[in-house]
Design a protein around this motif. Sequence first.
Motif, PDB file in Angstrom:
ATOM      1  N   PRO A 155       0.835  -1.213   0.000  1.00 28.36           N
ATOM      2  CA  PRO A 155       0.000   0.000   0.000  1.00 28.36           C
ATOM      3  C   PRO A 155       0.869   1.263   0.000  1.00 28.36           C
ATOM      4  O   PRO A 155       1.925   1.282   0.647  1.00 28.36           O
ATOM      5  CB  PRO A 155      -0.791  -0.115   1.307  1.00 28.36           C
ATOM      6  N   THR A 156       0.423   2.282  -0.715  1.00 27.18           N
ATOM      7  CA  THR A 156       1.160   3.555  -0.712  1.00 27.18           C
ATOM      8  C   THR A 156       0.742   4.433   0.468  1.00 27.18           C
ATOM      9  O   THR A 156       1.464   5.338   0.844  1.00 27.18           O
ATOM     10  CB  THR A 156       0.938   4.337  -2.025  1.00 27.18           C
ATOM     11  N   ASP A 157      -0.441   4.181   1.016  1.00 28.86           N
ATOM     12  CA  ASP A 157      -0.894   4.904   2.205  1.00 28.86           C
ATOM     13  C   ASP A 157      -1.976   4.078   2.909  1.00 28.86           C
ATOM     14  O   ASP A 157      -2.325   2.989   2.441  1.00 28.86           O
ATOM     15  CB  ASP A 157      -1.404   6.311   1.843  1.00 28.86           C
ATOM     16  N   GLU A 158      -2.503   4.597   4.006  1.00 30.02           N
ATOM     17  CA  GLU A 158      -3.463   3.840   4.820  1.00 30.02           C
ATOM     18  C   GLU A 158      -4.739   3.472   4.067  1.00 30.02           C
ATOM     19  O   GLU A 158      -5.353   2.456   4.342  1.00 30.02           O
ATOM     20  CB  GLU A 158      -3.822   4.619   6.086  1.00 30.02           C
ATOM     21  N   SER A 159      -5.124   4.297   3.094  1.00 31.98           N
ATOM     22  CA  SER A 159      -6.370   4.042   2.361  1.00 31.98           C
ATOM     23  C   SER A 159      -6.284   2.776   1.500  1.00 31.98           C
ATOM     24  O   SER A 159      -7.304   2.271   1.050  1.00 31.98           O
ATOM     25  CB  SER A 159      -6.744   5.239   1.494  1.00 31.98           C
ATOM     26  N   GLU A 160      -5.070   2.284   1.257  1.00 27.06           N
ATOM     27  CA  GLU A 160      -4.871   1.104   0.411  1.00 27.06           C
ATOM     28  C   GLU A 160      -4.601  -0.171   1.214  1.00 27.06           C
ATOM     29  O   GLU A 160      -4.282  -1.211   0.635  1.00 27.06           O
ATOM     30  CB  GLU A 160      -3.716   1.348  -0.565  1.00 27.06           C
ATOM     31  N   ILE A 161      -4.715  -0.112   2.533  1.00 22.36           N
ATOM     32  CA  ILE A 161      -4.454  -1.298   3.356  1.00 22.36           C
ATOM     33  C   ILE A 161      -5.699  -2.178   3.374  1.00 22.36           C
ATOM     34  O   ILE A 161      -6.771  -1.753   3.813  1.00 22.36           O
ATOM     35  CB  ILE A 161      -4.056  -0.902   4.796  1.00 22.36           C
ATOM     36  N   PRO A 162      -5.578  -3.423   2.867  1.00 25.33           N
ATOM     37  CA  PRO A 162      -6.759  -4.302   2.820  1.00 25.33           C
ATOM     38  C   PRO A 162      -7.110  -4.859   4.202  1.00 25.33           C
ATOM     39  O   PRO A 162      -6.243  -5.005   5.066  1.00 25.33           O
ATOM     40  CB  PRO A 162      -6.307  -5.431   1.888  1.00 25.33           C
ATOM     41  N   ASP A 163      -8.391  -5.175   4.376  1.00 23.37           N
ATOM     42  CA  ASP A 163      -8.832  -5.840   5.603  1.00 23.37           C
ATOM     43  C   ASP A 163      -8.307  -7.271   5.637  1.00 23.37           C
ATOM     44  O   ASP A 163      -7.986  -7.795   6.703  1.00 23.37           O
ATOM     45  CB  ASP A 163     -10.363  -5.845   5.686  1.00 23.37           C
TER      46      ASP A 163
END
Length: 193
Positions: A155-163
């Motif tokens: 992920p490039t930032d927190e919005s791209e972190i998968p569950d």
Amino acid sequence: MNTKDEAQPSAKKLIIFLDCGDTIIDEGTEIRDEHDIVVQADVIPGADRMVKTLAERGYRLALVADGYAQSFKNILTQNGLYDDFETMVYSETVKAFKPSPRMFKAAVGAMDLSERDLPRIVMVGNNLGRDIKGANQMGITSIFLSWTPRYPKQPTDESEIPDYTIKEPMDLVDLAERLNERLEEADLGRMSG
């Protein structure tokens, strides 16, 4: 042929949105025509079995994919998967690309769902910046299929972190069963509480 004695799968609480390229179809096998329409492609190993198994077990499936409607019709029909989806939402018809909320809202609407249903939807995809980010922004559970070498896995930032992260398409079947069980237990808890 269905008889009354055959058990029909009961509808599951969990609803599954699936991306197509490098989630069901191997993008490396795509053959395109002069209009950039995919005319032929192969499934990722196990992806056809994943879709069929989920459909047979009573999961409602939606395709939420960037691209041309005709491409998806061609490749999903060829691979015998077209009829396993309750609805298909394409960037071509929505006039937006993931992670735009319009893509996800279109699928929610097409399945007669509402915002109340978002906690029971999962989005499965191969692209952190489109599938995962879009799902996370909508409050939809995100599942990253890390099968492909074509896209970043970090992920490039927190919005791209998968569950959740899965490595193979068939891994989704067990994960879906676990998530569905949690939803059903939560419902039972609310009814008895």
